[in-house]
Design a protein around this motif. Structure first.
Motif, mmCIF file in Angstrom:
data_model
loop_
_atom_site.group_PDB
_atom_site.id
_atom_site.type_symbol
_atom_site.label_atom_id
_atom_site.label_comp_id
_atom_site.label_asym_id
_atom_site.label_seq_id
_atom_site.Cartn_x
_atom_site.Cartn_y
_atom_site.Cartn_z
ATOM 1 N N VAL A 24 39.394 38.006 45.766
ATOM 2 C CA VAL A 24 40.059 36.802 46.289
ATOM 3 C C VAL A 24 41.537 36.790 45.932
ATOM 4 C CG1 VAL A 24 40.226 34.302 45.957
ATOM 5 C CG2 VAL A 24 38.013 35.350 46.423
ATOM 6 N N THR A 25 41.883 37.295 44.760
ATOM 7 C CA THR A 25 43.291 37.315 44.350
ATOM 8 C C THR A 25 43.977 38.641 44.658
ATOM 9 O OG1 THR A 25 42.661 38.026 42.117
ATOM 10 C CG2 THR A 25 42.867 35.651 42.511
ATOM 11 N N SER A 26 43.226 39.725 44.652
ATOM 12 C CA SER A 26 43.836 41.045 44.853
ATOM 13 C C SER A 26 44.326 41.238 46.283
ATOM 14 C CB SER A 26 42.835 42.154 44.497
ATOM 15 O OG SER A 26 42.525 42.123 43.123
ATOM 16 N N CYS A 29 47.545 39.429 46.703
ATOM 17 C CA CYS A 29 48.497 40.136 45.844
ATOM 18 C C CYS A 29 49.018 41.394 46.528
ATOM 19 C CB CYS A 29 47.840 40.485 44.506
ATOM 20 S SG CYS A 29 48.920 41.397 43.377
ATOM 21 N N GLN A 73 48.915 39.824 37.992
ATOM 22 C CA GLN A 73 47.646 40.300 38.545
ATOM 23 C C GLN A 73 46.927 41.210 37.554
ATOM 24 O OE1 GLN A 73 46.247 39.109 41.029
ATOM 25 N NE2 GLN A 73 44.549 40.510 41.440
ATOM 26 N N TYR A 76 45.331 38.994 35.097
ATOM 27 C CA TYR A 76 44.228 38.268 35.728
ATOM 28 C C TYR A 76 42.999 39.166 35.864
ATOM 29 C CZ TYR A 76 41.653 35.373 39.031
ATOM 30 O OH TYR A 76 40.683 34.614 39.633
ATOM 31 N N SER A 244 55.027 27.214 38.068
ATOM 32 C CA SER A 244 54.287 28.350 37.521
ATOM 33 C C SER A 244 54.269 28.344 36.007
ATOM 34 C CB SER A 244 54.900 29.662 38.029
ATOM 35 O OG SER A 244 56.203 29.849 37.506
ATOM 36 N N ASN A 268 41.525 29.776 40.914
ATOM 37 C CA ASN A 268 41.933 30.843 41.823
ATOM 38 C C ASN A 268 42.903 30.346 42.886
ATOM 39 O OD1 ASN A 268 40.305 33.557 41.399
ATOM 40 N ND2 ASN A 268 38.919 31.895 40.914
ATOM 41 N N THR A 269 42.652 29.137 43.404
ATOM 42 C CA THR A 269 43.546 28.568 44.421
ATOM 43 C C THR A 269 44.942 28.339 43.856
ATOM 44 O OG1 THR A 269 41.657 27.467 45.478
ATOM 45 C CG2 THR A 269 43.856 26.682 46.053
ATOM 46 N N TYR A 271 46.249 29.778 41.279
ATOM 47 C CA TYR A 271 46.856 31.059 40.914
ATOM 48 C C TYR A 271 47.554 31.690 42.123
ATOM 49 C CZ TYR A 271 47.244 35.956 39.539
ATOM 50 O OH TYR A 271 47.721 37.214 39.283
ATOM 51 N N VAL A 272 46.882 31.663 43.276
ATOM 52 C CA VAL A 272 47.471 32.257 44.479
ATOM 53 C C VAL A 272 48.651 31.428 44.980
ATOM 54 C CG1 VAL A 272 47.038 32.861 46.889
ATOM 55 C CG2 VAL A 272 45.316 33.380 45.162
ATOM 56 N N MET A 276 51.518 33.341 42.620
ATOM 57 C CA MET A 276 51.869 34.486 43.469
ATOM 58 C C MET A 276 52.723 34.133 44.678
ATOM 59 S SD MET A 276 48.771 37.245 43.475
ATOM 60 C CE MET A 276 47.575 36.207 44.280
#
Length: 313
Positions: A24-26, A29, A73, A76, A244, A268-269, A271-272, A276
């Motif tokens: 989900v994050t990669s 990213c 990342q 994370y 951030s 996760n939301t 974080y993105v 990011m």
């Protein structure tokens, strides 16, 4: 037998959950890194970008943002994989990450001053904003950020590492995990506030200066309008960078009132969107706004495919 099957199922579910969290994050990213790296390549592809102070400062900002995305990342993924590092390894990763966090707002300050000189002192712009002075300003920015890390290292030396049974961390590697005493936390909070308040004051002051200059009959109205919009953009970027830095505090407060599954979704939301995405906005906004960068950036983003008759650089 059933207990073994149940254990295997639990282990499989846990592994699947970690893979999903990492994916989900990669994926975002990788997209953000591709855009940033393409923008960095674009800014080094032509002499007009390499020899302009404005684009050199933008390149420095993107370097810091790209490093921040990459390091964030890495930390994370390590936490998702439940990998615990040693204090020295975690310290190096956190220090590199913290340097880039401070470089971004300080670079925005220099970029704002450059726009102010361009509008309010147009005849002296070529004399003041030289390649040499720009390089010196960038070195000062990195030096201030590095000095902040040096102070953190000196504060950590007071921690009794020799009393520990092992240097292996009991927690996952994060910036807060490296605050090994109340003084480190207080210093970090004070320094962060000083940087962002000072940066906001400078950007707002330059914005007011440009607005005042815009009323002068001798000022290029179109240039003043573009500079004013750019300074507003810098202020928005500064606000996103500040978000951030308080990300962990916000997550900590949310964790007290929601269940773990919901917390993971929110984590996760945020974080993105908060960590990011702001680091990629500089590439997108500057790349699409600037008429000089736009055709070259689109050319490289599309893997050098011929878009239209007038788009190739």
């Amino acid at each position: 037998m059933s207990r073994t099957a149940q254990t295997n199922t639990t282990t499989g579910d846990a592994l699947l959950h970690r893979v999903m969290l990492g994916t989900v994050t990669s994926v975002p990213c990788c997209i953000f890194l591709f855009i940033n790296v393409t923008m960095l390549f674009t800014l080094r592809s032509k002499a007009v970008f390499r020899e302009s102070s404005r684009y050199i400062l933008l390149f420095n900002l993107l370097v810091a943002d790209t490093m921040q995305i990459t390091l964030g990342q890495i930390l994370y993924i390590l936490s998702v994989c439940r990998t615990r590092l040693s204090y020295p390894v975690c310290g190096v990763l956190v220090m590199l990450s913290n340097i880039t966090i401070e470089v971004s707002p300080l670079t925005l300050v220099v970029m704002s001053l450059e726009r102010y000189v361009a509008v309010c002192q147009p005849l002296r712009h070529a004399t003041i904003i030289t390649i040499t002075n720009t390089a010196l300003a960038i070195m000062v920015v990195w030096a201030i950020s590095s000095l902040n890390i040096l102070v953190h290292v000196l504060l950590m030396l007071d921690f009794p590492f020799e009393d520990l049974d092992t240097l292996q961390m009991k927690e996952f590697c994060t910036s807060h995990a490296m605050f090994l005493g109340p003084m480190s936390y207080d210093y970090d909070r004070a320094f962060t506030c000083l940087v962002f308040v000072s940066a906001a004051a400078v950007i707002i002051s330059t914005y007011i200066g440009v607005m005042v200059a815009a009323r002068s009959a001798s000022t290029d109205k179109a240039s003043a309008r573009k500079a004013r919009n750019t300074l507003l953009l810098h202020l928005v970027q500064l606000g996103l960078s500040l978000l951030s830095t308080i990300h962990n505090s916000v997550v900590g407060s949310i964790a007290r009132i929601v269940t773990r599954p919901i917390l993971l979704i929110i984590l996760n939301t945020l974080y993105v969107l908060v960590i990011m995405l702001p680091r990629c906005l500089s590439s997108l906004i500057y790349g699409l706004r600037d008429k000089t960068i736009r055709p070259v950036l689109l050319y490289h983003l599309c893997c050098r495919l011929k878009l239209k008759a007038g788009v190739s650089p």
